[in-house]
Each structure stands twice: as structure tokens, then as C-alpha cells.
Design a protein around this motif. Structure first.
Motif, PDB file in Angstrom:
ATOM      1  N   ASN A  90       0.824  -1.206   0.000  1.00  0.00           N
ATOM      2  CA  ASN A  90       0.000   0.000   0.000  1.00  0.00           C
ATOM      3  C   ASN A  90       0.864   1.265   0.000  1.00  0.00           C
ATOM      4  O   ASN A  90       0.776   2.107   0.894  1.00  0.00           O
ATOM      5  CB  ASN A  90      -0.978  -0.007   1.188  1.00  0.00           C
ATOM      6  CG  ASN A  90      -2.093   0.998   0.992  1.00  0.00           C
ATOM      7  OD1 ASN A  90      -2.378   1.409  -0.127  1.00  0.00           O
ATOM      8  ND2 ASN A  90      -2.703   1.424   2.076  1.00  0.00           N
ATOM      9  N   GLY A 106       0.852  -4.177  -3.791  1.00  0.00           N
ATOM     10  CA  GLY A 106      -0.031  -3.009  -3.730  1.00  0.00           C
ATOM     11  C   GLY A 106       0.719  -1.705  -3.897  1.00  0.00           C
ATOM     12  O   GLY A 106       0.626  -0.790  -3.068  1.00  0.00           O
ATOM     13  N   THR A 149       1.573   1.690  -6.264  1.00  0.00           N
ATOM     14  CA  THR A 149       1.107   2.554  -7.352  1.00  0.00           C
ATOM     15  C   THR A 149       2.161   3.618  -7.637  1.00  0.00           C
ATOM     16  O   THR A 149       2.536   4.388  -6.737  1.00  0.00           O
ATOM     17  CB  THR A 149      -0.221   3.230  -6.964  1.00  0.00           C
ATOM     18  OG1 THR A 149      -1.178   2.223  -6.619  1.00  0.00           O
ATOM     19  CG2 THR A 149      -0.760   4.069  -8.117  1.00  0.00           C
ATOM     20  N   ASN A 191       1.378  -7.120  -7.768  1.00  0.00           N
ATOM     21  CA  ASN A 191       0.408  -6.028  -7.794  1.00  0.00           C
ATOM     22  C   ASN A 191       1.075  -4.657  -7.787  1.00  0.00           C
ATOM     23  O   ASN A 191       0.898  -3.866  -6.866  1.00  0.00           O
ATOM     24  CB  ASN A 191      -0.595  -6.166  -6.621  1.00  0.00           C
ATOM     25  CG  ASN A 191      -1.771  -5.231  -6.785  1.00  0.00           C
ATOM     26  OD1 ASN A 191      -1.965  -4.621  -7.844  1.00  0.00           O
ATOM     27  ND2 ASN A 191      -2.564  -5.088  -5.735  1.00  0.00           N
TER      28      ASN A 191
HETATM   29  C1  LIG Z   1      -3.599  -4.155  -5.699  1.00  0.00           C
HETATM   30  O1  LIG Z   1      -3.185  -2.944  -5.096  1.00  0.00           O
HETATM   31  C2  LIG Z   1      -4.206  -1.953  -5.108  1.00  0.00           C
HETATM   32  C3  LIG Z   1      -3.563  -0.650  -4.622  1.00  0.00           C
HETATM   33  O2  LIG Z   1      -2.946  -0.810  -3.392  1.00  0.00           O
HETATM   34  C4  LIG Z   1      -5.359  -2.423  -4.247  1.00  0.00           C
HETATM   35  O3  LIG Z   1      -6.376  -1.456  -4.243  1.00  0.00           O
HETATM   36  C5  LIG Z   1      -5.879  -3.732  -4.810  1.00  0.00           C
HETATM   37  O4  LIG Z   1      -6.873  -4.244  -3.970  1.00  0.00           O
HETATM   38  C6  LIG Z   1      -4.757  -4.751  -4.939  1.00  0.00           C
HETATM   39  N1  LIG Z   1      -5.244  -5.904  -5.655  1.00  0.00           N
HETATM   40  C7  LIG Z   1      -5.078  -7.141  -5.203  1.00  0.00           C
HETATM   41  C8  LIG Z   1      -5.590  -8.233  -6.090  1.00  0.00           C
HETATM   42  O5  LIG Z   1      -4.544  -7.395  -4.136  1.00  0.00           O
END
Ligand SMILES: *[C@@H]1O[C@H](CO)[C@@H](O)[C@H](O)[C@H]1NC(C)=O
Ligand SMILES: *[C@@H]1O[C@H](CO)[C@@H](O)[C@H](O)[C@H]1NC(C)=O
Ligand SMILES: *[C@@H]1O[C@H](CO)[C@@H](O)[C@H](O)[C@H]1NC(C)=O
Length: 365
Positions: A213, A240, A242, A270
């Protein structure tokens, strides 16, 4: 134990675990002698002063403290480990008001960074707060700049790292850039946003070693090694992430994922890139490499890399004529799944190798 004794013990445990509560006062720091008293207050003002060589300017703050810089802080010269500045606390509001932390880099720079030469204080800035940290300038760090390990959500914004002077050789650097290993942000954490900031340096603009995140957006990276995930070591997990709206100029590469050839049981997944712009890229536009510390060497297979996408607004990268547009060097079976690179447009240079992976969709070079 009697019930009342139990209650007393419970109350004591509870009190000792309670968040430190600051006093409703304003503490002013004009020298290191002022720090211990000032941090008892929930407003702390920092005036211009010099931190004596070999000391850490350490702010261990009460919850919900507001810090205002009202002048520039300079650090004395000494070859030691550092850090030069450290801040900890929860829900802190740090306003740099465009003031500067000056690390006196030229005193240390010898073209070797953390790999040799004199011991350099690193990181220069150790950030261990939640809340916000804004409008701070760091000038001439001895080596790595920010190390971030926030205890809860943190937004870092409108920061400037100016190590551009380190691009020049000096009498100790044997003709090479004097600044070295001057990473902008080294990040091993969760729930972090870094935005609207500028980094002029000689190493990674951002390096995410582990964590989740994390958003890195609308930043400008100039002169260094670009926006990196890694280098990834054994047991590290990155997910996660970006990376969007950044401008990367005159860097070795714009976007890189580097995993150590020797690493095991690690995962990078991700990661989303969108709307990034790169120009003057010296070696690669995009580099995914599992052979670190080599570049395009023999890749390891102990780090799984999956779900790496370049989507949304176009990511437009322009590489120099002797650079490669995209190189992907995976171990056998360790890059997995389908990666959507439909929003990636790399121009200039030549095509790089794509090794051990055919899951990249909607992109050809
Ligand atoms: C991938 O990362 C995004 C941004 O942090 C998050 O919103 C999303 O749920 C994540 N997807 C998965 C499949 O974990
Ligand atoms: C520290 O080093 C810098 C750069 O070499 C120099 O300009 C400055 O005068 C030095 N400061 C002190 C207090 O010696
Ligand atoms: C890719 O970028 C170049 C240079 O900015 C531009 O001229 C070209 O139209 C872009 N291609 C696409 C498909 O967007």
C-alpha cells in the motif's frame, strides 16, 4: 492476588501503554540543549541552528504534535554512521515551510558512497512518524537521504532533495561524480504516500525494499537511477504499489524492478504504473531484472514477480540512442501471470531482451 491488586496491576499496565500525551504549550528549539524540553509540548518550533558534529537531532514527539521549521538546520562535519535527523511520533504534522536540512555533503563525498572511502552518516533523515511531513528541503546529503518506517499512515509531500552538486567530480572522486548512493527515499513500510516532490541525486529516486500500500505520485526524479522496487532480498514481500504521474529525467532508467539473484522465498506483486514520463534515459526505459547485483546477468528464481501492469494514462518513455527500451530478465518460472503493458510507449534506443517470460500482453518493442 486480590481483585484490587489485579485492578492496580491492570491500571499500571494500561497507563504505561497509553500514548504519550503532550503538554499544551509551544517549545522552541534553537540549539540541541532545547530539544528535551521542547518535545514535551504539542507545538514545536525549530529555529535556524547547527547540530554539533556527530550528534543526531532526534525529535521523539508526543502524539498529535505540530512541528514548524522557522529556519534552516545545518549539520556539523564528522565521519560517523548517523542518522543526522530522526523523528518519531504518531499523528504528527511536520511543516518544513521550505526550510532546509543541510548535510554538508561535500565534506564526505568521494565518489564511493556506502561502498568505501570515509564513513558517511546514512540515512541522513530517519522518518518514523505517522501523519504528514511536508515542504522540507534536504541539501547535499552525505549518502542516502530518507529512510521511512511509519507506524501508521503517512503522507510525505512537497519535499526537495537537492544533491545535484554531487554530479560534479571532486578532488577525492577520481573523475567520477562525487555524490554516490544518495538514494532519495528508501522505503520498507506500509501505508505511505510520497507526492509532489523533487529528487536530484546519483542513485534511486525511490527504492521499495519491502512493504505494501505505497503510492508514489507526481514526483520529479532527476539525474539518478530512477524509480525502483528492490533490490529484493530473501523473505521480502512487496505488494499493492502505485507509481503514477512521475517525471523522470536523465536517469539510468525510469522504472525498474531488481531482485537479488541469491534471494529466496520473496514476492513482488500487484504493481501499477500509470501516466509516468521519462526522457534522457541512459540505459533502459523499463528494466525487470532478477540477477541483481548484476545487470542482465544470470537470474535467480527465488523471487516470484507477478501482476506488474502499465495501464491507465500513457507511460511515455524516451531512451537515449545507445539505451535499451525494455529489458525483462526473469529466472525460469519466477515471473508469472499476465502483465498488461497496454499503456506503455517507449521510444528511441533499441529493443532489449525478454528472457524466460511470455506473459506481457498488449506491448511489443
Ligand atoms: C492491488 O493494489 C491496489 C492498490 O494498493 C489495491 O487497491 C488492490 O486491492 C490490490 N489488488 C489485489 C488483487 O490485491
Ligand atoms: C563542513 O564541510 C563543508 C564542506 O566541505 C565546509 O564548507 C564547511 O565549512 C565545514 N563546516 C565546518 C563547521 O567545518
Ligand atoms: C508514443 O510516444 C511518441 C513520442 O512521444 C509519440 O509520438 C507517439 O504518438 C506515441 N505512440 C502512441 C501509440 O501513443
Amino acid at each position: 492476588m486480590s481483585v484490587s491488586a489485579l485492578v492496580t496491576v491492570a491500571a499500571c499496565i494500561c497507563l504505561s501503554l497509553a500514548a504519550p500525551t503532550g503538554q499544551d504549550c509551544t517549545g522552541t528549539i534553537s540549539s540541541m540543549d532545547d530539544v528535551d524540553d521542547a518535545v514535551k509540548c504539542t507545538t514545536v518550533n525549530i529555529n535556524s541552528f547547527t547540530v554539533p558534529a556527530g550528534e543526531t537531532f532526534n525529535l521523539d514527539l508526543a502524539d498529535s504534535t505540530t512541528v514548524n521549521m522557522q529556519g534552516d538546520v545545518t549539520f556539523g562535519n564528522k565521519t560517523w554512521d548517523g542518522p543526522l535527523f530522526q523523528i518519531s511520533g504518531k499523528s504528527v504534522t511536520f511543516n518544513g515551510n521550505s526550510h532546509t536540512f543541510d548535510g554538508n555533503g561535500p565534506f564526505y563525498w568521494d565518489g564511493q558512497g556506502g561502498n568505501g572511502g570515509v564513513t558517511k552518516p546514512a540515512p541522513m533523515m530517519k522518518i518514523k512518524i505517522s501523519g504528514t511531513f511536508t515542504n522540507v528541503k534536504v541539501l547535499n546529503s552525505p549518502a542516502r537521504v530518507y529512510s521511512v518506517s511509519n507506524p501508521a499512515a503517512l503522507v510525505m509531500s512537497k519535499l526537495t532533495v537537492d544533491d545535484s552538486l554531487g554530479d560534479q567530480p571532486n578532488s577525492k572522486s577520481d573523475g567520477k561524480a562525487a555524490g554516490h548512493n544518495t538514494d532519495g527515499f528508501d522505503v520498507s513500510t506500509t501505508d505511505l504516500i510520497i507526492e509532489d516532490s523533487t529528487v536530484m541525486n546519483q542513485d534511486d529516486c525511490l527504492a521499495i525494499n519491502k512493504g505494501s500500500n505505497i503510492v508514489f505520485q507526481r514526483n520529479t526524479c532527476s539525474g539518478g537511477h530512477g524509480i525502483s522496487i528492490g533490490s529484493i532480498s530473501s523473505d521480502a514481500m512487496v505488494s499493492g504499489i502505485t507509481i503514477q504521474g512521475n517525471t523522470i529525467t536523465n536517469n539510468d532508467q525510469a522504472l525498474r524492478i531488481k531482485t537479488k539473484a541469491s534471494a529466496t522465498d520473496a514476492l513482488v506483486t500487484n504493481v501499477t504504473y500509470s501516466g509516468n514520463t521519462g526522457t534522457g534515459l541512459r540505459q533502459f526505459g523499463v528494466l525487470v531484472d532478477q540477477s541483481y547485483p548484476d545487470t542482465l546477468g544470470t537470474p535467480g528464481t527465488g523471487v516470484i514477480v507477478s501482476d506488474i501492469n502499465v495501464v491507465g494514462s500513457e507511460t511515455s518513455l524516451s531512451v537515449n540512442s545507445d539505451a535499451m527500451r525494455v529489458a525483462v530478465n526473469c529466472g525460469a518460472g519466477s515471473c508469472t501471470g499476465t502483465w498488461d503493458w497496454s499503456a506503455l510507449n517507449v521510444t528511441g534506443g533499441s529493443a532489449g531482451p525478454i528472457t524466460n517470460f511470455n506473459g506481457i500482453k498488449n506491448f511489443s518493442q
